[in-house]
Design a protein around this motif. Structure first.
Motif, PDB file in Angstrom:
ATOM      1  N   VAL A   1       0.842  -1.197   0.000  1.00 40.69           N
ATOM      2  CA  VAL A   1       0.000   0.000   0.000  1.00 40.69           C
ATOM      3  C   VAL A   1       0.879   1.250   0.000  1.00 40.69           C
ATOM      4  O   VAL A   1       0.591   2.235  -0.681  1.00 40.69           O
ATOM      5  CB  VAL A   1      -0.947   0.000   1.219  1.00 40.69           C
ATOM      6  N   GLY A   2       1.967   1.199   0.765  1.00 47.10           N
ATOM      7  CA  GLY A   2       2.900   2.328   0.774  1.00 47.10           C
ATOM      8  C   GLY A   2       3.556   2.522  -0.577  1.00 47.10           C
ATOM      9  O   GLY A   2       3.696   3.656  -1.062  1.00 47.10           O
ATOM     10  N   LEU A   3       3.953   1.431  -1.207  1.00 43.18           N
ATOM     11  CA  LEU A   3       4.534   1.518  -2.549  1.00 43.18           C
ATOM     12  C   LEU A   3       3.524   2.063  -3.552  1.00 43.18           C
ATOM     13  O   LEU A   3       3.873   2.857  -4.428  1.00 43.18           O
ATOM     14  CB  LEU A   3       5.018   0.137  -2.990  1.00 43.18           C
TER      15      LEU A   3
ATOM     16  N   PHE B   1      -9.124   1.870  -4.554  1.00 44.65           N
ATOM     17  CA  PHE B   1      -8.571   0.573  -4.161  1.00 44.65           C
ATOM     18  C   PHE B   1      -7.460   0.764  -3.128  1.00 44.65           C
ATOM     19  O   PHE B   1      -7.395   0.051  -2.119  1.00 44.65           O
ATOM     20  CB  PHE B   1      -8.025  -0.169  -5.389  1.00 44.65           C
ATOM     21  N   LEU B   2      -6.606   1.724  -3.369  1.00 44.89           N
ATOM     22  CA  LEU B   2      -5.486   1.988  -2.467  1.00 44.89           C
ATOM     23  C   LEU B   2      -5.989   2.392  -1.081  1.00 44.89           C
ATOM     24  O   LEU B   2      -5.508   1.875  -0.056  1.00 44.89           O
ATOM     25  CB  LEU B   2      -4.627   3.095  -3.064  1.00 44.89           C
ATOM     26  N   ALA B   3      -6.967   3.290  -1.044  1.00 42.28           N
ATOM     27  CA  ALA B   3      -7.502   3.756   0.233  1.00 42.28           C
ATOM     28  C   ALA B   3      -8.171   2.627   1.011  1.00 42.28           C
ATOM     29  O   ALA B   3      -8.044   2.548   2.239  1.00 42.28           O
ATOM     30  CB  ALA B   3      -8.500   4.884  -0.014  1.00 42.28           C
TER      31      ALA B   3
ATOM     32  N   LEU C   1     -17.587   2.792   5.436  1.00 40.03           N
ATOM     33  CA  LEU C   1     -17.804   3.849   4.445  1.00 40.03           C
ATOM     34  C   LEU C   1     -16.866   3.705   3.248  1.00 40.03           C
ATOM     35  O   LEU C   1     -17.287   3.865   2.095  1.00 40.03           O
ATOM     36  CB  LEU C   1     -17.608   5.225   5.087  1.00 40.03           C
ATOM     37  N   VAL C   2     -15.605   3.385   3.510  1.00 37.97           N
ATOM     38  CA  VAL C   2     -14.643   3.228   2.408  1.00 37.97           C
ATOM     39  C   VAL C   2     -15.034   2.040   1.536  1.00 37.97           C
ATOM     40  O   VAL C   2     -14.912   2.090   0.302  1.00 37.97           O
ATOM     41  CB  VAL C   2     -13.218   3.058   2.963  1.00 37.97           C
ATOM     42  N   THR C   3     -15.531   0.968   2.153  1.00 42.16           N
ATOM     43  CA  THR C   3     -15.986  -0.200   1.394  1.00 42.16           C
ATOM     44  C   THR C   3     -17.167   0.159   0.503  1.00 42.16           C
ATOM     45  O   THR C   3     -17.228  -0.236  -0.664  1.00 42.16           O
ATOM     46  CB  THR C   3     -16.374  -1.341   2.346  1.00 42.16           C
ATOM     47  N   VAL C   4     -18.118   0.935   1.052  1.00 42.21           N
ATOM     48  CA  VAL C   4     -19.293   1.359   0.279  1.00 42.21           C
ATOM     49  C   VAL C   4     -18.859   2.221  -0.903  1.00 42.21           C
ATOM     50  O   VAL C   4     -19.351   2.041  -2.030  1.00 42.21           O
ATOM     51  CB  VAL C   4     -20.281   2.126   1.176  1.00 42.21           C
ATOM     52  N   ILE C   5     -17.935   3.147  -0.663  1.00 42.18           N
ATOM     53  CA  ILE C   5     -17.461   4.015  -1.749  1.00 42.18           C
ATOM     54  C   ILE C   5     -16.792   3.186  -2.840  1.00 42.18           C
ATOM     55  O   ILE C   5     -17.014   3.410  -4.041  1.00 42.18           O
ATOM     56  CB  ILE C   5     -16.476   5.066  -1.203  1.00 42.18           C
ATOM     57  N   LEU C   6     -15.972   2.218  -2.440  1.00 41.37           N
ATOM     58  CA  LEU C   6     -15.286   1.370  -3.418  1.00 41.37           C
ATOM     59  C   LEU C   6     -16.288   0.573  -4.252  1.00 41.37           C
ATOM     60  O   LEU C   6     -16.192   0.537  -5.489  1.00 41.37           O
ATOM     61  CB  LEU C   6     -14.325   0.423  -2.700  1.00 41.37           C
ATOM     62  N   ILE C   7     -17.260  -0.059  -3.585  1.00 43.02           N
ATOM     63  CA  ILE C   7     -18.260  -0.865  -4.294  1.00 43.02           C
ATOM     64  C   ILE C   7     -19.066   0.010  -5.247  1.00 43.02           C
ATOM     65  O   ILE C   7     -19.298  -0.342  -6.411  1.00 43.02           O
ATOM     66  CB  ILE C   7     -19.189  -1.574  -3.296  1.00 43.02           C
ATOM     67  N   PHE C   8     -19.492   1.172  -4.755  1.00 41.35           N
ATOM     68  CA  PHE C   8     -20.283   2.076  -5.587  1.00 41.35           C
ATOM     69  C   PHE C   8     -19.459   2.575  -6.778  1.00 41.35           C
ATOM     70  O   PHE C   8     -19.982   2.716  -7.893  1.00 41.35           O
ATOM     71  CB  PHE C   8     -20.775   3.257  -4.747  1.00 41.35           C
ATOM     72  N   SER C   9     -18.180   2.843  -6.555  1.00 46.04           N
ATOM     73  CA  SER C   9     -17.312   3.306  -7.643  1.00 46.04           C
ATOM     74  C   SER C   9     -17.179   2.243  -8.726  1.00 46.04           C
ATOM     75  O   SER C   9     -17.149   2.555  -9.925  1.00 46.04           O
ATOM     76  CB  SER C   9     -15.932   3.678  -7.096  1.00 46.04           C
TER      77      SER C   9
ATOM     78  N   ILE D   1      -1.763   0.071  -8.504  1.00 46.57           N
ATOM     79  CA  ILE D   1      -2.481  -0.964  -7.736  1.00 46.57           C
ATOM     80  C   ILE D   1      -1.667  -2.243  -7.626  1.00 46.57           C
ATOM     81  O   ILE D   1      -1.705  -2.928  -6.598  1.00 46.57           O
ATOM     82  CB  ILE D   1      -3.847  -1.258  -8.394  1.00 46.57           C
ATOM     83  N   ILE D   2      -0.899  -2.579  -8.658  1.00 40.08           N
ATOM     84  CA  ILE D   2      -0.183  -3.865  -8.695  1.00 40.08           C
ATOM     85  C   ILE D   2       0.789  -4.024  -7.540  1.00 40.08           C
ATOM     86  O   ILE D   2       1.115  -5.148  -7.129  1.00 40.08           O
ATOM     87  CB  ILE D   2       0.559  -4.012 -10.056  1.00 40.08           C
ATOM     88  N   TRP D   3       1.260  -2.914  -6.962  1.00 46.41           N
ATOM     89  CA  TRP D   3       2.227  -3.002  -5.880  1.00 46.41           C
ATOM     90  C   TRP D   3       1.617  -3.589  -4.602  1.00 46.41           C
ATOM     91  O   TRP D   3       2.354  -4.103  -3.748  1.00 46.41           O
ATOM     92  CB  TRP D   3       2.817  -1.631  -5.586  1.00 46.41           C
ATOM     93  N   ILE D   4       0.302  -3.521  -4.465  1.00 45.21           N
ATOM     94  CA  ILE D   4      -0.339  -4.063  -3.258  1.00 45.21           C
ATOM     95  C   ILE D   4      -0.201  -5.586  -3.203  1.00 45.21           C
ATOM     96  O   ILE D   4       0.317  -6.125  -2.222  1.00 45.21           O
ATOM     97  CB  ILE D   4      -1.811  -3.619  -3.175  1.00 45.21           C
ATOM     98  N   PRO D   5      -0.633  -6.344  -4.243  1.00 47.41           N
ATOM     99  CA  PRO D   5      -0.405  -7.804  -4.185  1.00 47.41           C
ATOM    100  C   PRO D   5       1.073  -8.179  -4.264  1.00 47.41           C
ATOM    101  O   PRO D   5       1.490  -9.153  -3.621  1.00 47.41           O
ATOM    102  CB  PRO D   5      -1.194  -8.327  -5.398  1.00 47.41           C
ATOM    103  N   LEU D   6       1.867  -7.428  -5.027  1.00 45.87           N
ATOM    104  CA  LEU D   6       3.299  -7.755  -5.116  1.00 45.87           C
ATOM    105  C   LEU D   6       3.972  -7.585  -3.753  1.00 45.87           C
ATOM    106  O   LEU D   6       4.827  -8.409  -3.368  1.00 45.87           O
ATOM    107  CB  LEU D   6       3.986  -6.855  -6.144  1.00 45.87           C
ATOM    108  N   GLY D   7       3.601  -6.544  -3.010  1.00 45.92           N
ATOM    109  CA  GLY D   7       4.159  -6.345  -1.680  1.00 45.92           C
ATOM    110  C   GLY D   7       3.779  -7.465  -0.736  1.00 45.92           C
ATOM    111  O   GLY D   7       4.605  -7.932   0.068  1.00 45.92           O
TER     112      GLY D   7
END
Length: 577
Positions: A89-91, A426-428, A471-479, A509-515
């Motif tokens: 997430v930091g990357l 996704f990052l948030a 709230l962040v989950t709702v925003i992501l799903i709605f997006s 986004i790819i850095w999240i699973p790679l990390g």
């Protein structure tokens, strides 16, 4: 430990507060908030907006500032310490901030172009008697489908020399390219000395926009028809509150406006004194940011009311989303104001300073992360931090050149759509899950108590544990559900361009699973032991301090139990300094 003790800090704490305000308050406050407000029910939009500020913006800003100040690290190392499994997430924060800074500086380039053009009399977008104007040009807004205003044609045909589609790249607009270079020189001068230079610059760049904004407001409210625009801005349409989209838009605006997930607030707070009063900075930055948006709404809509009065065009038909709001609609209002050159110069100076603050904050994320990561050989190669900053700015400048070609507006829109809209949500989401759930509100409260002597109240704990992840989950799903392919006006990007957009989105986004994969690979033990260690704070930090044979070298079994108890028993010894 020595590296932490030698880490520079802000000369005065007010410098960090101003830098935080400058990075949070940007061009989105000027064009995005007013547009969302009138589209979502006028004054009714303020209800979910202010509610989301309280339950989402303030708690998550408090969380990020705590993370940076406690770890004394940028987003990459801070996330790796708090939750090794999600160090990606930091990357991703670094990646998204760097991608954004390559095209965001183009908006500053446009501001410089308009600023220099504002010293002409009459203003070049004031009439249709110019070489770039078409037969369909009109001095006033109309309801005609085929007509275009003088300000629209100045933006499209004079400044951009825009082509008809993204496939027609055209040539480099050398005027814009040189202004882009000037913009990057300004950014370099703001940050090349780190907190020493940034801390002094923010006194000017963070405060002057408010002086100009106030002057514009005083001028605009005296114009005929101004109250009609303001009324349209603040009068509620309560039925709009029944729409889920309005609430999601309010939450997303708070999220993006403050800058949650971009990493620059973590990076800048890492230069704070260890015992700094975080809650004071949190409240100041978040409240000033929202008040700026509301104040900008009054400025913009008072000007819209004036234009509506002059031209007989309803206010909703004057409002344009995105850059067009400040580069087409508002400049058109200057044309018929008294002293148009004065107000144009002030307005574009304000845009310049707002953009610079946000831009150098994004660049600082990359620089801070590289310095945190650097070993002695790395810094020996660059000799000084100033050279590292120069290299980062130079690379970003080169990557931004496609945005100043004749098809550059399409490149800009494509990158902005897939970076600022798709990637950041996704990052948030993963950042909030990693810190609020895996690291936990209890540990975060202990960190705050260690720094300030006080634990956060029950409100912050409830927001961190329950409300904000929901709230962040709702925003992501709605997006995801409401996602629409990128477009610019009526032009829809072809499939190959949309594919490039998704590549841009995946670049962060790819850095999240790679990390996560890398963390599980380097940690010792069985898969279940690796998984347990991956959510243990400081597991990677402590493992790196162990001798090679204790980490599993030479076929020795690593002391998995010793590492797994790190987050429960020991705290990092460098924090007391």
């Amino acid at each position: 430990m020595d590296q932490l003790e030698s880490r520079p800090t802000w000369s005065r704490q007010i410098e960090f507060t101003l830098a935080g305000i400058g990075s949070a308050v940007g061009l989105g406050n000027i064009w995005r908030f007013p547009y969302l407000c009138f589209r979502s029910g006028g004054g009714a939009f303020l209800v979910p907006y202010l509610l989301m500020l309280v339950v989402l913006g303030i708690p998550l800003l408090h969380m990020e500032l705590t993370l940076g100040q406690y770890t004394k690290r940028g987003p990459v190392h801070a996330m790796a310490q708090f939750c090794p499994l999600f160090k990606g997430v930091g990357l991703a924060s670094v990646a998204i901030s760097f991608i954004m800074c390559t095209y965001y500086n183009v908006v500053i380039t446009w501001a410089l172009y308009y600023l220099f053009s504002s010293f002409q009399a009459p203003l070049p977008w004031q009439n249709c008697n110019n070489t770039w104007n078409t037969p369909n040009c009109t001095d006033h807004a109309t309801n005609g489908t085929y007509s275009s205003t003088a300000s629209q044609e100045f933006f499209k045909y004079k400044m951009l020399e825009q082509t008809g589609r993204v496939e027609d790249a055209g040539v480099i607009r050398w005027e814009l390219c040189l202004l882009l270079l000037l913009a990057w020189i300004l950014i370099y001068l703001c940050i090349f000395k780190g907190t020493k230079s940034t801390g002094k610059v923010v006194y000017f760049t963070a405060l002057l926009p408010y002086v100009i904004l106030l002057a514009l407001l005083i001028n605009n409210v005296q114009l005929p028809g101004a109250m009609e625009g303001i009324t349209f801005f603040i009068v509620p349409e309560w039925d709009k509150l029944l729409s889920v989209e309005v609430w999601v838009n309010a939450a997303a605006q708070i999220f993006n406006s403050i800058g949650i997930g971009f990493g620059f607030l973590i990076a800048m707070s890492s230069y704070n004194a260890f015992n700094n009063n975080i809650i004071k900075d949190t409240l100041t930055i978040s409240i000033v940011n929202s008040l700026t948006s509301i104040m900008a709404g009054f400025v913009i809509f008072s000007a819209f009311g004036y234009m509506s009065h002059l031209q007989g065009v309803p206010v909703p038909q004057l409002a344009v989303d995105g850059p067009g709001l400040v580069y087409i609609v508002y400049p058109q209002a200057f044309a018929s104001m008294p002293l148009p050159q004065l107000w144009a110069v002030l307005f574009f100076c304000m845009l310049l300073f707002l953009g610079i603050d946000s831009e150098f904050a994004m660049v600082e994320v990359m620089v801070t992360s590289l310095v945190d990561q650097s070993n002695q050989q790395f810094m020996k190669f660059f000799k000084r931090k100033e050279l590292l900053v120069l290299v980062v700015c130079s690379i970003a400048f080169l990557l931004g050149i496609p945005n100043v070609m004749q098809a550059g507006i399409y490149v800009f829109q494509l990158m902005d759509h897939y970076t600022a809209i798709v990637s950041i949500m996704f990052l948030a989401f993963f950042e909030v899950v990693a810190i609020c759930w895996f690291y936990g509100a209890s540990r975060l409260s202990e960190n705050l108590e260690e720094m300030t002597g006080k634990r956060p109240n029950i409100f912050f704990k409830v927001c961190w544990q329950i409300i904000d992840p929901f709230l962040v989950t709702v925003i992501l799903i709605f997006s995801v559900i409401q996602f629409k392919p990128a477009r610019y006006g009526d032009y829809v990007f072809p499939p190959w361009a949309q594919g490039i957009g998704w590549v841009i989105a995946l670049a962060s986004i790819i850095w999240i699973p790679l990390g996560s994969i890398h963390t599980l690979w380097v940690l010792p033990g069985s898969f279940l032991q690796k998984l347990k260690l991956s959510v243990t704070p400081y597991a990677l930090s402590e493992m790196s301090k162990m001798p090679y044979y204790e980490r599993g070298g030479h076929d020795k079994k690593p002391d998995v139990y010793a590492i797994s108890t790190i987050g429960l028993q020991d705290k990092p010894t460098n924090q007391a300094s």
